[in-house]
Design a protein around this motif. Structure first.
Motif: not given
Length: 75
Positions: A4-5, A16-17, A52-55, A61-63
């Motif tokens: 969770v970010k 985005h960078a 939220c991502t898996t990485d 942005a991998s959900s």
């Protein structure tokens, strides 16, 4: 695992960078429940954007395949 970010921003684009870099990042192992507390609180000024991502990598942005429930308790 799910990551969770949270970014102190009114909006954020995860890939985005610049605005895709989270201010805070929290990990939760798969199929489990994790709690984080901040007795002194956390300051933010612009707003809260969450994703939220898996990485754990920034600009990812991998959900997750399954739903992730995030609850924020504020005062």
């Amino acid at each position: 695992a799910a990551y969770v970010k949270i970014r102190d921003a009114s909006s954020a684009t995860p890939t985005h960078a610049t605005n895709g870099r989270p201010t805070w990042q929290f990990c939760c192992p798969a199929a489990s429940k994790t709690s984080y507390t901040f007795p002194e609180g956390q300051d933010y000024s612009a707003g809260l954007s969450l994703w939220c991502t898996t990485d754990p990598a920034h600009q990812n942005a991998s959900s997750p395949a399954a739903s992730v429930v995030v609850k924020l308790i504020t005062s």
